[in-house]
Design an enzyme around this catalytic site. Structure first.
Site, mmCIF file in Angstrom:
data_model
loop_
_atom_site.group_PDB
_atom_site.id
_atom_site.type_symbol
_atom_site.label_atom_id
_atom_site.label_comp_id
_atom_site.label_asym_id
_atom_site.label_seq_id
_atom_site.Cartn_x
_atom_site.Cartn_y
_atom_site.Cartn_z
ATOM 1 N N GLY A 47 0.780 -1.227 0.000
ATOM 2 C CA GLY A 47 0.000 0.000 0.000
ATOM 3 C C GLY A 47 0.814 1.280 0.000
ATOM 4 N N GLU A 52 4.691 -6.186 1.512
ATOM 5 C CA GLU A 52 4.283 -6.565 0.157
ATOM 6 C C GLU A 52 4.042 -5.353 -0.740
ATOM 7 O OE1 GLU A 52 0.638 -8.499 1.334
ATOM 8 O OE2 GLU A 52 1.647 -10.398 1.691
ATOM 9 N N PRO A 53 5.077 -4.586 -1.062
ATOM 10 C CA PRO A 53 4.847 -3.431 -1.947
ATOM 11 C C PRO A 53 4.623 -3.856 -3.396
ATOM 12 C CG PRO A 53 7.188 -3.700 -1.524
ATOM 13 C CD PRO A 53 6.496 -4.747 -0.698
ATOM 14 N N GLY A 54 3.683 -3.209 -4.044
ATOM 15 C CA GLY A 54 3.458 -3.435 -5.476
ATOM 16 C C GLY A 54 3.721 -2.144 -6.233
ATOM 17 N N TYR A 101 -10.931 5.402 -9.833
ATOM 18 C CA TYR A 101 -10.639 6.146 -8.603
ATOM 19 C C TYR A 101 -10.580 7.652 -8.815
ATOM 20 C CZ TYR A 101 -8.375 1.522 -8.131
ATOM 21 O OH TYR A 101 -8.077 0.194 -8.169
ATOM 22 N N CYS A 127 -15.461 5.150 -25.084
ATOM 23 C CA CYS A 127 -16.816 5.690 -25.104
ATOM 24 C C CYS A 127 -17.387 5.893 -23.705
ATOM 25 C CB CYS A 127 -17.699 4.773 -25.930
ATOM 26 S SG CYS A 127 -17.023 4.532 -27.577
ATOM 27 N N GLU A 128 -16.645 6.581 -22.861
ATOM 28 C CA GLU A 128 -17.126 6.946 -21.527
ATOM 29 C C GLU A 128 -16.575 8.324 -21.173
ATOM 30 O OE1 GLU A 128 -17.614 4.464 -18.387
ATOM 31 O OE2 GLU A 128 -18.069 2.712 -19.627
ATOM 32 N N TYR A 159 -0.770 -1.111 -11.967
ATOM 33 C CA TYR A 159 -2.238 -1.138 -12.069
ATOM 34 C C TYR A 159 -2.754 -0.470 -13.336
ATOM 35 C CZ TYR A 159 -1.623 -2.542 -7.259
ATOM 36 O OH TYR A 159 -1.202 -3.197 -6.138
HETATM 37 C C1 LIG Z 1 -2.714 -5.096 -3.571
HETATM 38 C C2 LIG Z 1 -2.025 -5.744 -2.440
HETATM 39 C C3 LIG Z 1 -0.702 -5.429 -2.154
HETATM 40 C C4 LIG Z 1 0.077 -4.369 -2.892
HETATM 41 O O1 LIG Z 1 -0.499 -3.114 -2.772
HETATM 42 P P1 LIG Z 1 0.281 -1.805 -3.319
HETATM 43 O O2 LIG Z 1 -0.630 -0.702 -3.023
HETATM 44 O O3 LIG Z 1 0.479 -2.026 -4.780
HETATM 45 O O4 LIG Z 1 1.575 -1.758 -2.601
HETATM 46 C C5 LIG Z 1 -0.076 -6.106 -1.130
HETATM 47 N N1 LIG Z 1 -0.737 -7.057 -0.414
HETATM 48 C C6 LIG Z 1 -2.017 -7.375 -0.667
HETATM 49 C C7 LIG Z 1 -2.671 -8.424 0.138
HETATM 50 C C8 LIG Z 1 -2.702 -6.733 -1.676
HETATM 51 O O5 LIG Z 1 -3.980 -7.041 -1.903
#
Ligand SMILES: *Cc1c(COP(=O)(O)O)cnc(C)c1O
Length: 444
Positions: A259, A301-303, A344, A371-372, A401
Site C-alpha cells: 500500500g 508486500e509493496p506493489g 478512482y 466511449c465513456e 495497475y
Molecule cells: C494489492 C495488495 C498489495 C500491494 O499493494 P500496493 O498498493 O500495490 O503496494 C499487497 N498485499 C495485498 C494483500 C494486496 O492485496
C-alpha cells in the site's frame, strides 16, 4: 540508438521529479528514459506503448532490501507481471505475492522459486488452491473460515502447509474508498470485532496439517502516511499476545501488507520508506517487549512503489478540440489500458515529447478514445497551445495497475510493454492484435 543528454537550459524546463531517475532531456523537446529516446520508441513500437525502466525497477527493489534489511520483501505481482519482471524481482532477492493460479503459474514457469511465493485472495478458486499446493507455495494467506477446511482437505496425508491469517485491524487508510481494506464492512479478511478472527484461529489450530506461522494485514493502497501502519501493527501484536495467552502459541511471522503510496504528479506526497522502516522497527520492538513476545519476522508486500514510477505510457494525440469552454486533447489509448481514472478519479501529468514547441501553454484536458466520459487522463494541465494530432504525449508513473488492469473495451487491443535499459529497448509483451481479439470469438 544513441542519445546525448543536453543541459537543462538548452531544452526548457518542466518538472521531472516523478519520472524515473534515468530520465534525461534531449534535443527537440524529447526525453530519454533508460537511455532510450521516447520519440524514437513511439516511432518504433507505435502507440500506445508502455515503457518500463528496468534499472528503476531494480533500484526500487534494492532500496526496499536496504531500507528493510531484516524483512522479507514480497513484490505484489498484481501491480504488473511479466516474465521479465519475475526475473528482475527474483534477481534482486525479493519474494512474490500472487492472488490467482494464473499469476502463480506465470511466476513459477518463469523460474520463480515457489517457496518464496505467498498466495492471497478473498475468494480462492479450487484451481488457485490446487496449483498453490501442487507447486508448493511458501505460504497461503487465509481470508475466510471456509478456506481452512478446503486447504486442509486438499492437502495430502503427509503434507503440511504454512499459513497466515488475514486480519482486519480496524484501521482506515488509502488513497480512495475503493482501495481501503483495513476496516470492517469491506470484503477482505477476518474481523476482530465480530469474532471471526478468533474463530478462524481456533479452527486453524485444530488442523494438524496447517502450520499457523503468523498474521497478515493489508490496510489499503496509495497510503502516504506512516501512522496507519503503526496502528495496524499494534493491533496485530495485541492479537498475537492474546493467541499466546489463550492457546499457548507464539507466532513467528507478521506480514504488514503493502500500500506504499507514490506521487503521480509533481508536488504530490509519497510514503517515506525510510521513516516507515524505522518507525515500524521501533514500534514492533516496543509493542513486543510490552507484551512479553519475541519480535516476529516481518514481511511487507509493496506493489505500486516497486513498479509504478518505473513505467511511462506513450500515446499519440488523435484530435484536439475546444468544446464547452474546455480544450480536449484525445489520445489513442485510455481506459482500456489505464482504468485508474475511471475507477478512482485519479489524474496524471502528461507532457509533450519529441517536438520543441515555443507556443505558450494552455490548460488542456487529456482524454482517452473510449466511449465513456470518465475516460480522462489529466484535467486542465498546461500543455503547448499548438498541441496537434500526431504529437506524442508521455505519461509518467504508469507502471502499476495499468497494463495489469487493461481490458478489451472497444476492441482496441492491449498495448505492448517494452523494457528500456542502458540505451536498449526490448519488447517484453507484444501488442494485442485484432486477430487475438477476434480469434477468441468462435461464432457459435
Ligand atoms: C494489492 C495488495 C498489495 C500491494 O499493494 P500496493 O498498493 O500495490 O503496494 C499487497 N498485499 C495485498 C494483500 C494486496 O492485496
Amino acid at each position: 540508438m544513441t542519445v546525448t543528454a543536453l543541459p537543462e537550459a538548452a531544452t526548457g524546463t518542466g518538472d521531472l521529479s516523478v519520472w524515473p531517475a534515468s530520465t534525461t532531456r534531449l534535443a527537440q523537446g524529447d526525453l530519454a528514459v533508460g537511455g532510450v529516446s521516447l520519440a524514437e520508441a513511439a516511432e518504433r513500437f507505435s502507440t500506445p506503448v508502455y515503457l518500463l525502466d528496468e534499472g528503476e525497477v531494480r533500484r526500487r527493489c534494492r532500496t526496499y532490501r536496504d531500507v528493510f534489511p531484516d524483512t522479507e520483501v514480497l513484490y505484489a505481482a498484481k501491480a504488473f507481471l511479466s516474465r521479465a519482471m519475475v526475473r528482475w524481482v527474483r534477481e534482486e532477492g525479493l519474494g512474490l505475492d500472487v492472488c490467482s493460479a494464473g499469476e502463480l503459474e506465470l511466476a513459477v514457469t518463469a523460474g520463480f522459486p515457489p517457496e518464496r511465493i505467498v498466495l492471497h485472495g478473498n475468494a480462492k478458486s479450487p484451481a488457485d488452491l490446487d496449483n498453490a499446493l501442487r507447486l508448493g507455495v511458501g505460504r497461503i494467506v487465509i481470508d475466510s473460515p471456509s478456506e481452512i477446511t478446503r486447504i486442509a482437505a486438499a492437502l495430502g496425508k503427509r503434507d503440511r502447509q504454512k499459513v497466515l491469517l488475514r486480519i482486519v485491524p480496524g484501521v482506515s487508510a488509502g488513497g480512495h474508498d475503493k482501495i481501503r481494506t483495513g476496516t470492517d464492512g469491506q470484503k477482505f479478511g477476518l474481523s476482530l470485532t465480530d469474532g471471526s478472527a478468533q474463530d478462524a484461529i481456533e479452527r486453524v489450530l485444530g488442523r494438524r496439517r496447517l502450520l499457523l506461522a503468523g498474521l497478515h494485514c493489508h490496510i489499503g493502497s496509495q497510503i502516504t502516511e506512516v501512522e496507519p501502519y503503526l496502528a495496524a501493527l499494534r493491533r496485530m501484536v495485541e492479537l498475537m499476545a492474546r493467541i499466546r495467552d489463550h492457546h499457548g502459541l507464539t507466532l513467528t511471522e507478521l506480514d504488514l501488507g503493502g500500500g506504499h503510496g507514490v506521487a503521480y504528479r509533481p508536488g504530490e506526497p509519497a510514503l517515506d520508506l525510510t521513516a516507515l522502516a524505522h518507525r515500524v522497527r521501533t514500534t514492533l520492538a516496543e509493542s513486543c517487549a510490552a507484551a512479553g513476545l519475541p519480535v516476529p519476522r516481518l514481511l511487507i508486500e509493496p506493489g505500486r512503489a516497486v513498479v509504478g514510477p518505473a513505467g511511462v505510457a506513450l500515446y499519440r494525440v488523435l484530435t484536439v478540440k475546444r468544446t464547452g469552454g474546455t480544450t480536449f486533447a484525445a489520445v489513442d489509448g485510455g481506459m482500456s489500458d489505464n482504468p485508474r481514472p475511471a475507477l478512482y478519479g485519479v489524474r496524471y501529468a502528461p507532457r509533450l515529447v519529441g517536438r520543441a514547441s515555443t507556443a505558450p501553454t494552455h490548460a488542456t484536458t487529456v482524454v482517452g478514445r473510449h466511449c465513456e466520459a470518465g475516460d480522462v487522463l489529466a484535467a486542465g494541465v498546461e500543455l503547448p497551445a499548438d498541441l496537434r494530432p500526431g504529437d506524442v504525449l508521455a505519461v509518467p508513473v504508469a507502471g502499476a495497475y495499468q497494463v495489469s488492469m487493461a481490458s478489451g473495451y472497444n476492441m482496441v487491443g492491449r498495448p505492448p510493454v517494452v523494457a528500456v535499459h542502458q540505451g536498449t529497448a526490448r519488447l517484453l509483451i507484444r501488442r494485442e492484435t485484432l486477430a487475438d481479439l477476434s480469434g477468441r470469438d468462435i461464432g457459435g
